[in-house]
Design a protein around this motif. Sequence first.
Motif, mmCIF file in Angstrom:
data_model
loop_
_atom_site.group_PDB
_atom_site.id
_atom_site.type_symbol
_atom_site.label_atom_id
_atom_site.label_comp_id
_atom_site.label_asym_id
_atom_site.label_seq_id
_atom_site.Cartn_x
_atom_site.Cartn_y
_atom_site.Cartn_z
ATOM 1 N N ILE A 55 60.238 8.755 26.596
ATOM 2 C CA ILE A 55 59.684 7.561 25.911
ATOM 3 C C ILE A 55 60.790 6.332 26.154
ATOM 4 C CG2 ILE A 55 58.689 9.087 23.840
ATOM 5 C CD1 ILE A 55 61.328 8.292 22.432
ATOM 6 N N PHE A 56 60.073 5.156 25.978
ATOM 7 C CA PHE A 56 61.008 3.951 26.135
ATOM 8 C C PHE A 56 61.707 3.745 24.879
ATOM 9 C CE2 PHE A 56 57.993 3.284 29.147
ATOM 10 C CZ PHE A 56 58.509 2.312 30.324
ATOM 11 N N PRO A 57 63.011 3.060 24.681
ATOM 12 C CA PRO A 57 63.925 2.857 23.647
ATOM 13 C C PRO A 57 63.181 1.788 22.825
ATOM 14 C CG PRO A 57 64.971 1.903 25.482
ATOM 15 C CD PRO A 57 63.860 2.652 26.182
ATOM 16 N N TYR A 58 62.005 1.985 22.315
ATOM 17 C CA TYR A 58 61.368 1.005 21.659
ATOM 18 C C TYR A 58 61.972 0.509 20.311
ATOM 19 C CZ TYR A 58 59.110 4.925 19.636
ATOM 20 O OH TYR A 58 58.978 6.103 18.926
ATOM 21 N N TYR A 65 63.282 -5.516 28.563
ATOM 22 C CA TYR A 65 62.963 -5.286 29.865
ATOM 23 C C TYR A 65 61.576 -4.879 30.231
ATOM 24 C CZ TYR A 65 68.017 -5.990 29.988
ATOM 25 O OH TYR A 65 69.262 -6.535 29.799
ATOM 26 N N PRO A 66 60.902 -5.347 31.104
ATOM 27 C CA PRO A 66 59.677 -4.534 31.403
ATOM 28 C C PRO A 66 59.598 -3.397 31.646
ATOM 29 C CG PRO A 66 59.996 -6.846 32.641
ATOM 30 C CD PRO A 66 61.136 -6.511 32.097
ATOM 31 N N PRO A 67 58.582 -2.570 31.651
ATOM 32 C CA PRO A 67 58.669 -1.201 31.667
ATOM 33 C C PRO A 67 59.197 -0.364 33.063
ATOM 34 C CG PRO A 67 56.253 -1.906 31.819
ATOM 35 C CD PRO A 67 57.239 -2.934 31.486
ATOM 36 N N ALA A 68 59.058 -1.175 34.354
ATOM 37 C CA ALA A 68 59.647 -0.769 35.507
ATOM 38 C C ALA A 68 61.118 -0.668 35.547
ATOM 39 C CB ALA A 68 58.792 -1.552 36.708
ATOM 40 N N LEU A 197 48.530 -1.666 37.943
ATOM 41 C CA LEU A 197 48.439 -0.336 37.809
ATOM 42 C C LEU A 197 49.816 0.211 37.389
ATOM 43 C CD1 LEU A 197 46.946 0.244 41.493
ATOM 44 C CD2 LEU A 197 45.751 0.844 39.172
ATOM 45 N N LEU A 198 50.790 -0.387 37.735
ATOM 46 C CA LEU A 198 52.191 0.040 37.336
ATOM 47 C C LEU A 198 52.376 -0.061 35.760
ATOM 48 C CD1 LEU A 198 54.931 1.326 38.154
ATOM 49 C CD2 LEU A 198 55.763 -0.844 38.542
ATOM 50 N N ALA A 199 51.785 -1.033 35.220
ATOM 51 C CA ALA A 199 51.806 -1.396 33.657
ATOM 52 C C ALA A 199 51.121 -0.201 33.151
ATOM 53 C CB ALA A 199 51.557 -2.792 33.592
ATOM 54 N N MET A 200 49.922 -0.274 33.633
ATOM 55 C CA MET A 200 48.951 1.091 33.013
ATOM 56 C C MET A 200 49.640 2.372 32.958
ATOM 57 S SD MET A 200 45.356 -0.432 34.635
ATOM 58 C CE MET A 200 44.479 1.190 34.080
ATOM 59 N N PHE A 201 50.423 2.527 34.140
ATOM 60 C CA PHE A 201 50.852 4.076 34.262
ATOM 61 C C PHE A 201 52.028 4.134 33.353
ATOM 62 C CE2 PHE A 201 54.397 6.398 36.231
ATOM 63 C CZ PHE A 201 53.825 7.545 36.243
ATOM 64 N N CYS A 202 52.856 3.066 33.248
ATOM 65 C CA CYS A 202 54.057 3.221 32.608
ATOM 66 C C CYS A 202 53.449 3.423 30.721
ATOM 67 C CB CYS A 202 54.832 1.936 32.553
ATOM 68 S SG CYS A 202 55.725 1.807 34.027
ATOM 69 N N THR A 203 52.582 2.742 30.619
ATOM 70 C CA THR A 203 52.141 2.502 29.258
ATOM 71 C C THR A 203 51.468 3.760 28.822
ATOM 72 O OG1 THR A 203 51.399 0.101 29.368
ATOM 73 C CG2 THR A 203 50.355 1.555 27.537
ATOM 74 N N ALA A 204 50.740 4.695 29.899
ATOM 75 C CA ALA A 204 50.085 5.915 29.657
ATOM 76 C C ALA A 204 51.235 6.936 29.391
ATOM 77 C CB ALA A 204 49.000 6.310 30.646
ATOM 78 N N ALA A 205 52.206 6.987 30.297
ATOM 79 C CA ALA A 205 52.951 8.045 30.706
ATOM 80 C C ALA A 205 53.926 8.128 29.653
ATOM 81 C CB ALA A 205 53.681 7.829 32.082
ATOM 82 N N MET A 206 54.468 6.778 29.012
ATOM 83 C CA MET A 206 55.820 6.870 28.027
ATOM 84 C C MET A 206 55.471 5.818 27.036
ATOM 85 S SD MET A 206 58.811 6.569 30.877
ATOM 86 C CE MET A 206 59.996 6.661 29.668
ATOM 87 N N PRO A 207 55.633 6.055 25.715
ATOM 88 C CA PRO A 207 55.360 5.414 24.518
ATOM 89 C C PRO A 207 56.296 4.327 24.597
ATOM 90 C CG PRO A 207 55.528 7.766 23.667
ATOM 91 C CD PRO A 207 55.775 7.740 25.320
ATOM 92 N N LEU A 210 55.627 -1.605 26.088
ATOM 93 C CA LEU A 210 55.457 -3.181 25.892
ATOM 94 C C LEU A 210 56.468 -3.500 24.767
ATOM 95 C CD1 LEU A 210 51.624 -3.464 26.515
ATOM 96 C CD2 LEU A 210 53.378 -3.467 28.169
ATOM 97 N N ALA A 211 57.308 -2.709 24.176
ATOM 98 C CA ALA A 211 58.064 -3.189 23.126
ATOM 99 C C ALA A 211 58.975 -4.422 23.588
ATOM 100 C CB ALA A 211 58.759 -1.895 22.699
ATOM 101 N N PHE A 212 59.384 -4.349 24.691
ATOM 102 C CA PHE A 212 60.325 -5.667 25.230
ATOM 103 C C PHE A 212 59.761 -6.968 24.697
ATOM 104 C CE2 PHE A 212 57.367 -5.719 28.668
ATOM 105 C CZ PHE A 212 57.299 -6.960 29.170
#
Length: 414
Positions: A55-58, A65-68, A197-207, A210-212
């Motif tokens: 998970i992201f540290p939301y 920072y952006p998901p990547a 594609l990278l944003a969609m992958f990050c959003t689907a893979a880890m909650p 987009l909290a940043f």
Amino acid sequence: MVAGTGLRLSIVAWAVSRVALMMCVFRVWDMPGSDVSVDIEVIYQGWYGVLRTGIFPYDDVTWQYPPAAALAVLAPGLLPFLDYAPAFFVLCLLADAAVMGMLLYAVRDPRRGKAGVWVWVTGVPLLGPIVYARYDVMVTAVAVAALLTTARRTRLSGALMGFGALLKVWPVLLLVGTPRGPRTRSTWGAALVTALLLAMFCTAAMPGALAFLTFQRDRGTEVESLGSLVFHLARHFGWHGKARLNYGSVEFLGRHVHAVSAMALGLSVLALVWLLLWRVRARRFTTTTPYDAAFAAVLLFTTTSRVISPQYMVWLIGLAAVCVVMRTPRQGLPVVLVLLAAPLTQLEFPIWFSHVVASDKLGIATLTLRNGLLVAATLVACTRLWRETVSEEPAAGGEPDPPTEPRESALVSR
């Protein structure tokens, strides 16, 4: 022979200066002032522990920072034989070396400016060990690669810009200078597809991917920004606000801070409007316009930011090096001004940061001079970009300069 000797000397200078920087971050040499490594050992390593759980540290307001960016934070795991902080420093050194290698490769062409290599060699140590204590040098390596490939490999360049935007947003500004036509469609299309594609992958893979956005929105005026000078001076005339750690950096808290922060955002919006107007009005795209425009755009958004953190200067030094390598004819003075601002940045953080936070005469003078140089560089870079592409008439014959060199034209569609 002379050119080859100069490049060999630059490699030696790079190696010696980088050994010195590594000795600083490893605390073999103690730097005066604030410890630049604390963020890696505490904040980054804390994020690393959270990200490893999937998970992201939301719920952490310092995650802005952006998901990547998660890739940069997780990267020290690739060196399991080192503790987190040493592994991070080594990876930053490798990113620095990658930029150096790309610049050296570019100047194999005798038409390129070898002085650009020296901009990187000298600019990084002038900025100090902060370069290895944040992940911005990794992002800069991606941006430099994107710019150096923009003339020959448009899709690759666009993909790198899209990836860079998902690392730390600002590389999206590199898109602004691509000449109209097939190159723009190819570069912008590749950037958009890669980022989506990278944003969609990050959003689907880890909650929490987009909290940043929320945490960035809530930031205030940081004590090193252009707007902060209002409050540094106001403290000497009865303003009773405080400088406190807030949203991961030292910001001013008190009356009127919100208004100044809103003005800084307004300046950033005006900067975007100016760039869009320039894009529409530009009539003459030369072979150096993509580099001129990228440098001017990043200067604009750095200077108007509510947070001019020291590591932001790494971006400018990297882009300045590319401009000099590509022999941009009008950015010489802005490049010099950025290089002059680098040691002042090291003085205001970490060496004299206590003076900056206290708003004493030494802190205010250092910060005013650094920010003044950045403002001057921005104004000169933007003015010269406008004159070259909008105001000036094309050369005799009425035709603009070709967007690419003749031998590269067959490769544009790659």
